[in-house]
Scaffold this motif. Structure first.
Motif, PDB file in Angstrom:
ATOM      1  N   PHE A   1       0.819  -1.213   0.000  1.00  0.00           N
ATOM      2  CA  PHE A   1       0.000   0.000   0.000  1.00  0.00           C
ATOM      3  C   PHE A   1       0.855   1.267   0.000  1.00  0.00           C
TER       4      PHE A   1
ATOM      5  N   TYR B   1      -5.321  -3.996   6.639  1.00  0.00           N
ATOM      6  CA  TYR B   1      -5.005  -4.390   5.265  1.00  0.00           C
ATOM      7  C   TYR B   1      -3.485  -4.307   5.087  1.00  0.00           C
TER       8      TYR B   1
ATOM      9  N   THR C   1      -1.806  -6.053   2.063  1.00  0.00           N
ATOM     10  CA  THR C   1      -1.516  -6.082   0.626  1.00  0.00           C
ATOM     11  C   THR C   1      -2.743  -5.615  -0.142  1.00  0.00           C
TER      12      THR C   1
ATOM     13  N   THR D   1      -5.568  -5.541  -2.857  1.00  0.00           N
ATOM     14  CA  THR D   1      -6.130  -6.546  -3.762  1.00  0.00           C
ATOM     15  C   THR D   1      -5.851  -6.052  -5.186  1.00  0.00           C
TER      16      THR D   1
ATOM     17  N   GLN E   1      -7.519  -2.880  -6.212  1.00  0.00           N
ATOM     18  CA  GLN E   1      -6.945  -1.726  -5.500  1.00  0.00           C
ATOM     19  C   GLN E   1      -5.613  -1.321  -6.135  1.00  0.00           C
TER      20      GLN E   1
ATOM     21  N   GLY F   1     -16.696  -8.685  -3.535  1.00  0.00           N
ATOM     22  CA  GLY F   1     -15.739  -9.248  -2.587  1.00  0.00           C
ATOM     23  C   GLY F   1     -14.286  -9.091  -2.989  1.00  0.00           C
ATOM     24  N   THR F   2     -14.018  -8.161  -3.909  1.00  0.00           N
ATOM     25  CA  THR F   2     -12.649  -7.998  -4.390  1.00  0.00           C
ATOM     26  C   THR F   2     -11.959  -6.799  -3.749  1.00  0.00           C
ATOM     27  N   GLY F   3     -12.639  -6.132  -2.829  1.00  0.00           N
ATOM     28  CA  GLY F   3     -12.054  -4.945  -2.205  1.00  0.00           C
ATOM     29  C   GLY F   3     -12.348  -3.678  -2.994  1.00  0.00           C
ATOM     30  N   LYS F   4     -13.466  -3.690  -3.724  1.00  0.00           N
ATOM     31  CA  LYS F   4     -13.809  -2.552  -4.590  1.00  0.00           C
ATOM     32  C   LYS F   4     -14.038  -1.270  -3.796  1.00  0.00           C
ATOM     33  N   THR F   5     -14.706  -1.374  -2.642  1.00  0.00           N
ATOM     34  CA  THR F   5     -15.037  -0.154  -1.893  1.00  0.00           C
ATOM     35  C   THR F   5     -13.769   0.602  -1.509  1.00  0.00           C
TER      36      THR F   5
ATOM     37  N   ASP G   1     -21.461  -6.470   2.290  1.00  0.00           N
ATOM     38  CA  ASP G   1     -20.241  -7.043   2.835  1.00  0.00           C
ATOM     39  C   ASP G   1     -20.529  -7.733   4.163  1.00  0.00           C
TER      40      ASP G   1
ATOM     41  N   ARG H   1     -15.588 -14.245   0.276  1.00  0.00           N
ATOM     42  CA  ARG H   1     -15.174 -12.856   0.069  1.00  0.00           C
ATOM     43  C   ARG H   1     -13.750 -12.625   0.545  1.00  0.00           C
ATOM     44  N   ALA H   2     -13.070 -11.758  -0.147  1.00  0.00           N
ATOM     45  CA  ALA H   2     -11.693 -11.387   0.181  1.00  0.00           C
ATOM     46  C   ALA H   2     -10.832 -12.629   0.463  1.00  0.00           C
TER      47      ALA H   2
HETATM   48  P1  AMP Z   1     -15.678  -5.153  -1.016  1.00  0.00           P
HETATM   49  O1  AMP Z   1     -15.390  -5.914  -2.286  1.00  0.00           O
HETATM   50  O2  AMP Z   1     -15.321  -3.714  -1.113  1.00  0.00           O
HETATM   51  O3  AMP Z   1     -17.082  -5.367  -0.547  1.00  0.00           O
HETATM   52  O4  AMP Z   1     -14.714  -5.741   0.133  1.00  0.00           O
HETATM   53  C1  AMP Z   1     -14.800  -7.068   0.593  1.00  0.00           C
HETATM   54  C2  AMP Z   1     -14.096  -7.261   1.924  1.00  0.00           C
HETATM   55  O5  AMP Z   1     -12.673  -7.254   1.774  1.00  0.00           O
HETATM   56  C3  AMP Z   1     -14.375  -6.208   2.994  1.00  0.00           C
HETATM   57  O6  AMP Z   1     -14.619  -6.895   4.219  1.00  0.00           O
HETATM   58  C4  AMP Z   1     -13.100  -5.408   3.119  1.00  0.00           C
HETATM   59  O7  AMP Z   1     -12.916  -4.894   4.427  1.00  0.00           O
HETATM   60  C5  AMP Z   1     -12.047  -6.446   2.791  1.00  0.00           C
HETATM   61  N1  AMP Z   1     -10.844  -5.861   2.191  1.00  0.00           N
HETATM   62  C6  AMP Z   1     -10.799  -4.882   1.272  1.00  0.00           C
HETATM   63  N2  AMP Z   1      -9.527  -4.626   0.901  1.00  0.00           N
HETATM   64  C7  AMP Z   1      -8.742  -5.472   1.606  1.00  0.00           C
HETATM   65  C8  AMP Z   1      -7.331  -5.693   1.657  1.00  0.00           C
HETATM   66  N3  AMP Z   1      -6.474  -5.006   0.907  1.00  0.00           N
HETATM   67  N4  AMP Z   1      -6.881  -6.636   2.493  1.00  0.00           N
HETATM   68  C9  AMP Z   1      -7.750  -7.363   3.243  1.00  0.00           C
HETATM   69  N5  AMP Z   1      -9.102  -7.210   3.239  1.00  0.00           N
HETATM   70  C10 AMP Z   1      -9.593  -6.281   2.415  1.00  0.00           C
END
Ligand code: AMP
Length: 404
Positions: free
Chosen positions: A4, A22, A24, A26, A29, A49-53, A305, A333-334
């Motif tokens: 990051f 966090y 690393t 995703t 990101q 579930g890929t950490g899009k938010t 989520d 997810r994740a």
């Molecule tokens: P999302 O796809 O944004 O709904 O995120 C899915 C889940 O992944 C959420 O619980 C986030 O908190 C978690 N998350 C997002 N980015 C990371 C990251 N870089 N490392 C670990 N968990 C993550």
């Protein structure tokens, strides 16, 4: 994959990343953050579930910097998603002084008006209530620098695209726009080309693929044994939290009543006719482990989520292949492992085939060992036509029905 700290996020936002645990980024990101930090428009196709938010929020929080005027607008299709994105924004930005306000329907206007009047930097909204505020002139969108359109395919499904267009027309032209949609049917491509300026595209994995960490199976069964098989699967499965999806609200209500009567599981329900306050309670209770089972319609399937869902069970095969991908995306997810089961009856074979065509893979058929199946032909993994033609009733000794 990069760290990051090499991505160029501000110091206060990096603190939020560290606090969230966090380490690393995703893939979405790592790919999106530099583009967004450079101020460019972005169109992202990403699985749930890929950490899009965090992919859109971290660079946006960095760019906004200090608190000032309302400069960022995020549109979400449902109240639950909006509230989830608001919480993520507050968590990730807790070391900044930026203020975020949630604007959605189903709750009174007063606190929203007060919040807007007091001044906020970021509004996370659903389209209908935002339009109400625009009409009542209780929101000033003239300083919006960043517009984030999230889950646009869901907005299309819910008939929100005309509302979205009206909102976009009211925004300053000189802004950054970030556009996320898991799928890109023609109507969405049209909106994207109208709303985005020279965007960079980020596509994570195959647009249509099911989350890779999910193992999914079809469990063939006749309609009359659907409930029994669900109970047998629940009994056999070592789950800690399971989402059961039904096709309609009425089916969800019925199943909820039956499961409550059976009394084996702590269960809750969530669909569009459940009051907003009860929906929040259901979700929170499920997240906190107060309930083992949540019964839901597709309202709950998109983007929510809920990170510890161990299993998803489709009580019926979803008619829409895209919904299948979203539903099973609730688990796994994740990068966590998850399982998704779909109960499949003879009448649903065509939907099942559509799903397999859509995701480009065959979903393995499974049998629940020890279950007393009335019909066995569906369990043979032959082609659907042959399966239906060969559907013969298993003879049960001693039970013979006489024809009159
Ligand atoms: P999302 O796809 O944004 O709904 O995120 C899915 C889940 O992944 C959420 O619980 C986030 O908190 C978690 N998350 C997002 N980015 C990371 C990251 N870089 N490392 C670990 N968990 C993550």
């Amino acid at each position: 994959m990069s760290d990051f700290s090499t991505l160029g996020l501000s110091e206060t936002v990096m603190q939020g990343v560290n606090d969230a645990g966090y380490t690393t980024p995703t893939q979405i990101q790592a790919e999106s953050i530099p583009i967004i930090l450079a101020g460019k428009d972005l169109v992202g196709a990403s699985q749930t579930g890929t950490g899009k938010t965090a992919a859109f929020m971290l660079p946006t929080l960095s760019r906004l910097g200090e608190s000032g005027k309302l400069r960022c607008l995020i549109l979400e299709p449902t109240r639950e998603l909006a509230s989830q994105v608001k919480s993520a924004t507050e968590d990730l930005g807790k070391n900044t002084n930026l203020k975020t306000l949630l604007v959605h329907g189903g709750v009174s206007y007063g606190p929203q008006k007060d919040g807007l009047e007091a001044g906020v930097d970021i509004v996370v909204a659903t389209p209908g209530r935002l339009l109400d505020h625009m009409q009542q002139k209780t929101i000033d969108l003239s300083n919006i620098d960043v517009l984030i359109l999230d889950e646009v395919d869901r907005m299309l499904d819910m008939g929100f695209l005309p509302d979205v267009r009206r909102i976009v027309k009211a925004l300053p032209e000189n802004r950054q726009t970030l556009f996320f949609s898991a799928t890109m049917p023609p109507q969405i491509e049209g909106l994207a080309s109208w709303v985005l300026k020279d965007p960079e595209a980020v596509e994570i994995g195959a647009r249509r693929s099911a989350a890779e960490t999910v193992s999914h199976y079809f469990y063939p069964v006749t309609d009359s044994q659907r409930y029994e098989l669900l109970m047998a699967l629940l009994k056999k499965t070592d789950f800690h939290s399971v989402m059961v999806f039904t096709r309609t609200k009425a089916q969800a209500d019925r199943l909820f009543a039956d499961l409550q009567k059976a009394g084996d599981y702590k269960c809750t329900i969530m669909h569009g006719d459940i009051r907003q306050g009860d929906r929040v309670k259901a979700l929170e209770g499920f997240r906190d482990g107060k309930f083992d089972v949540i019964i839901a319609t597709d309202l709950a399937a998109r983007g929510l989520d809920i990170s510890n869902v161990s299993h998803v069970i489709n009580y019926q095969v979803p008619e829409n292949a895209d919904d299948y991908v979203h539903r099973i995306g609730r688990t796994g997810r994740a990068q966590k492992e998850g399982d998704a089961y779909t109960l499949l009856s003879g009448a649903e074979l065509e939907h099942a085939k559509n799903i397999e065509d859509f995701i480009g893979q065959k979903v393995p058929r499974k049998k629940c060992e020890g279950f007393d199946y009335k019909y066995t032909a569906l369990l043979d993994d032959t082609d659907p036509g042959a399966r239906i033609a060969g559907m013969v009733r298993k003879r049960k000794t001693g039970i013979k029905r006489r024809r009159r």
